[in-house]
Design an enzyme around this catalytic site. Structure first.
Site, PDB file in Angstrom:
ATOM      1  N   GLN A  20       7.069  -8.818   3.212  1.00  0.00           N
ATOM      2  CA  GLN A  20       6.500  -8.476   1.988  1.00  0.00           C
ATOM      3  C   GLN A  20       7.634  -8.802   0.944  1.00  0.00           C
ATOM      4  OE1 GLN A  20       5.023  -4.943   3.195  1.00  0.00           O
ATOM      5  NE2 GLN A  20       3.055  -5.520   3.374  1.00  0.00           N
TER       6      GLN A  20
ATOM      7  N   ALA B 161     -16.632  -0.587  17.919  1.00  0.00           N
ATOM      8  CA  ALA B 161     -16.198  -1.935  16.980  1.00  0.00           C
ATOM      9  C   ALA B 161     -15.606  -1.419  15.776  1.00  0.00           C
ATOM     10  CB  ALA B 161     -17.218  -2.795  16.787  1.00  0.00           C
ATOM     11  N   GLY B 162     -14.960  -0.264  15.692  1.00  0.00           N
ATOM     12  CA  GLY B 162     -14.617   0.320  14.443  1.00  0.00           C
ATOM     13  C   GLY B 162     -13.180  -0.048  14.331  1.00  0.00           C
ATOM     14  N   GLU B 163     -12.473   0.451  13.408  1.00  0.00           N
ATOM     15  CA  GLU B 163     -11.021  -0.129  13.061  1.00  0.00           C
ATOM     16  C   GLU B 163     -10.159   0.129  14.262  1.00  0.00           C
ATOM     17  OE1 GLU B 163      -7.759   1.070   9.509  1.00  0.00           O
ATOM     18  OE2 GLU B 163      -9.795   1.989   9.283  1.00  0.00           O
TER      19      GLU B 163
ATOM     20  N   CYS C 170       0.835  -1.193  -0.065  1.00  0.00           N
ATOM     21  CA  CYS C 170      -0.097   0.106  -0.033  1.00  0.00           C
ATOM     22  C   CYS C 170       0.804   1.207   0.023  1.00  0.00           C
ATOM     23  CB  CYS C 170      -1.068   0.011   1.278  1.00  0.00           C
ATOM     24  SG  CYS C 170      -0.145  -0.376   2.802  1.00  0.00           S
ATOM     25  N   ASN C 171       2.103   1.145   0.365  1.00  0.00           N
ATOM     26  CA  ASN C 171       3.043   2.384   0.481  1.00  0.00           C
ATOM     27  C   ASN C 171       3.941   2.328  -0.537  1.00  0.00           C
ATOM     28  OD1 ASN C 171       2.168   4.001   2.387  1.00  0.00           O
ATOM     29  ND2 ASN C 171       3.100   2.974   4.073  1.00  0.00           N
ATOM     30  N   ARG C 172       4.243   1.339  -1.326  1.00  0.00           N
ATOM     31  CA  ARG C 172       5.070   1.641  -2.481  1.00  0.00           C
ATOM     32  C   ARG C 172       5.016   0.443  -3.570  1.00  0.00           C
ATOM     33  NH1 ARG C 172      10.063   1.812  -0.639  1.00  0.00           N
ATOM     34  NH2 ARG C 172       9.473   2.521   1.767  1.00  0.00           N
TER      35      ARG C 172
END
Lengths: 428, 275
Positions: free
Chosen positions: A118, A188-190, A49-51
């Site tokens: 990764q 109960a959110g993120e 997601c970042n690179r």
């Protein structure tokens, strides 16, 4: 044979751009096929997601990073890549950048522990798709070693660098044993889910979820093998919990000072931790004045996060030393790649001359002389070639001056090796 | 004083000082390599201290329990030795600096003021007295260590409550462990003090003609025993926990030390042989 590559990351491109240029696994597989066909023999694609990092060994000397950019633009179709959206890398700088990525010092959160996994997966994908040869295998070994050494020899991965993990770290300074503790997650959110996952990882005894929308609480409780507490009963049953983490989007306090005070009295002032990681806050901050109540809001937890990030930043010079050591090791090996064929050709060329000349005099010799003469010529060639061969090998193994190695190699080829096979052995 | 004993006395004190400095340094600058060095140094300090105590006992022909300053040295050894065992068994390393400070203070006081005593009364040179004094010293050691853990609890508690997250926060074990260590130390200390009191009650009336149950030292010891027994009962009943337990544990220690010290002022006591 040089490594070329580009890096599109959080320092070079906006999140929107990174999202557009992100390569999912199926896309990565397709793009690797395209790269193999058009540009590089072997390579590596890391896309998170970042690179998005694309590296490869160019098929010919004309290929460079611009071709990778063009190929990616054509592949993605959606958006043109501007020059500021990426950083190009070549040879030494490409390897150094890859090592930095694996060590986590190029990550948005310094010391990110996920990136090494990764990178490993990216190398594995290259392997599975026959997109890696000797060079990529060696690069993988060195990259993984940099990542592992960074974790074991430095403190780059130590300390909490997210608010929810910092909350758990504070709780760990209050309670030794999580097994016997009861925790309540409000919201109960993120953020609430992340905190709940951290508590579950610490093997919390009992986990309760309370949420205004009961269905969401049910879903999270089921996911984490927890229980649901009715939102309306939070105040009434607050005293039962040793740990309360609140992360709702409520505009008003969910727990007032009196609620906490009453719970604390019922608990006989036995320690109770309240982590208020909501903005605006869910719990009246006056609660922190109560004996036995450990109250932290997002600002106080951010103090820990910042302290730990600073500590990690102080580890960067140590990581850079590791990177330098491993680069020397890698290039010591890499530089021999150019020299090995040169030395082989050089020796083969002299061996052919020796054999050719020996054939010319062979018929004039007696059988018993033939063996002696042949051994003598072999020894002669061996002694003549020993010095230049060793010097070239030593120079390449130092791994410090790739250009010099290339230069010597070129001179050797120019002076001794024929440009055209037809020119060989023609006496002037 | 014999030269060898003098040198050992100074060396032991210097070793305690260096060990304390090593623990202090490691408390602020956490370095893995340093942890082995400081523990090794503590081990050698204990070895030197044992050699000193044995040499002293052999040379003066009596256990080092005949003067308060000899007892201070024994107390320093007991504190350091018990801490050494705790560190090895629990692998909790951040608390040493607080505990070894006591050992260093007691040993320094002993080294500075310890006098040579060749001729001691026969009453001071027998096994019941040795057991009585040594169990009392170990009991006090347990209480001193409990005080140190309670102090650490208090410091960490304040640190967390005020959101400072300083070295105290990073290096000390968690509050629950500190509370447990403090409680266990008190329990062990009280048990040993009880043993000492029982030995005393059995042996003292036969050893001293002027024995009295109202002797100031007996009264102060009994008061100390009662204070700590009450603390344990309140803790076990759940009435006292967390910060309040640590606070009262520190108060108990201060009051006990004050009682014991004030009782030493009474010269009329049959217990005044330890002066």
């Amino acid at each position: 044979m040089d490594i070329i590559g580009i890096s599109i990351n959080h320092k070079t491109a906006s999140v929107e751009k990174r999202e557009v240029l992100h390569l999912s696994v199926p896309e990565t597989i397709d793009f690797i096929q395209l790269l193999k066909k058009e540009l590089v023999d072997e390579g590596l694609i890391i896309s998170t997601c970042n690179r998005t990092e694309i590296f490869g060994i160019a098929k010919d000397e004309k290929s460079n990073y611009k071709h990778i950019v063009d190929l990616l633009t054509a592949f993605k179709k959606k958006s043109a890549i501007e020059s500021g959206d990426y950083v190009p890398y070549f040879s030494c700088s490409a390897v150094k950048h890859l090592f930095k990525v694996a060590a986590g010092i190029d990550s948005q959160i310094i010391g990110d522990s996920q990136i090494l996994g990764q990178v490993r997966e990216a190398f594995q994908l290259s392997d599975d798709l026959n997109f890696s040869g000797a060079l990529m295998h060696k690069l993988k070994d060195f990259t993984m070693r940099v990542g592992k050494r960074s974790v074991t020899e430095t403190r780059i991965g130590e300390g909490a660098v997210t608010v929810s993990f910092a909350a758990v770290k504070v709780i760990e300074k209050i309670f030794a044993d999580f097994h016997s503790k009861k925790a309540l997650i409000i919201g109960a959110g993120e953020t609430g889910e992340l905190a709940a996952v951290h508590l579950k990882d610490k093997e919390i005894g009992e986990l309760f979820i309370a949420n205004r929308t009961k269905e969401r609480a049910d879903a999270l409780a089921e996911k984490l093998s927890g229980k649901v507490l009715d939102f309306e009963k939070i105040q009434e049953r607050l005293h039962e919990f040793d740990i309360v983490i609140s992360a709702t989007s409520s505009e008003d306090f969910i727990l007032s000072f009196d609620d906490v005070k009453s719970a604390s009295s019922k608990r006989k002032r036995s320690p109770m931790v309240i982590m208020d990681i909501a903005v605006p806050r869910d719990v009246d901050p006056k609660a922190k004045k109560l004996d036995g109540i450990f109250y932290n809001d997002i600002d106080s937890l951010n103090i820990i996060v910042e302290q730990n990030l600073k500590k990690r930043e102080r580890e960067i010079p140590l990581i850079e030393n590791i990177i330098m050591e491993e680069m020397i090791g890698f290039f010591r090996w890499y530089n021999t790649l150019d020299i090995v064929p040169t030395i082989k050709e050089f020796r083969d060329f002299f061996e052919e001359i020796r054999r050719d000349e020996f054939e010319k005099v062979k018929h004039k010799l007696h059988d018993h002389e033939m063996e002696k003469i042949e051994n003598m010529t072999k020894r002669l060639i061996g002694r003549v070639l020993h010095n230049p061969t060793m010097k070239l090998k030593n120079l390449s193994e130092k791994g410090t001056n790739y250009e010099q190695v290339k230069h010597y190699s070129a001179i050797l080829r120019e002076l001794f090796l024929p440009n055209n096979k037809n020119d060989e052995f023609k006496e002037e | 004083m014999n030269n060898a004993i003098h040198i050992l006395s100074v060396a032991t004190t210097v070793f305690y000082f260096i060990t304390f400095l090593l623990y202090l340094n490691n408390f602020f600058k956490e370095r893995k390599a340093f942890e082995t060095i400081k523990r090794t140094f503590l081990f050698f300090t204990l070895v030197i201290h044992i050699v000193y105590l044995v040499e002293r006992s052999v040379y003066f022909d009596h256990l080092p329990i005949t003067t308060p300053f000899e007892i201070f040295s024994l107390l320093a050894f007991a504190i350091a030795f018990i801490y050494f065992l705790i560190e090895i068994m629990t692998d909790i390393k951040g608390t040493g600096v607080f505990i070894l400070l006591f050992a260093f203070i007691f040993q320094t006081k002993s080294a500075l003021f310890s006098a040579d005593k060749f001729n001691v009364s026969s009453v001071l040179n027998n096994y019941p007295l040795g057991s009585h004094v040594i169990t009392a010293i170990l009991g006090l050691t347990g209480m001193s260590i409990a005080f140190a853990y309670s102090l650490m609890y208090f410091l960490l508690y304040k640190n967390i409550k005020s959101n400072k997250f300083s070295t105290i926060f990073n290096r000390l074990p968690n509050l629950e462990i500190l509370e447990k260590l403090s409680f266990y130390s008190i329990t062990i200390g009280l048990f040993l003090l009880t043993v000492s009191i029982i030995i005393g009650f059995i042996w003292l009336p036969s050893a001293f003609k002027d024995f009295s149950y109202f002797d100031p030292k007996i009264l102060s010891t009994m008061m100390t025993w009662l204070i700590y027994a009450a603390l344990i009962i309140l803790k076990l009943s759940g009435s006292l926990s967390g910060k309040r337990f640590s606070f009262y544990s520190m108060i108990a220690f201060v009051v006990s030390i004050a009682l014991i010290m004030s009782s030493a002022m009474f010269k009329s006591s049959f217990h005044d042989f330890l002066t």
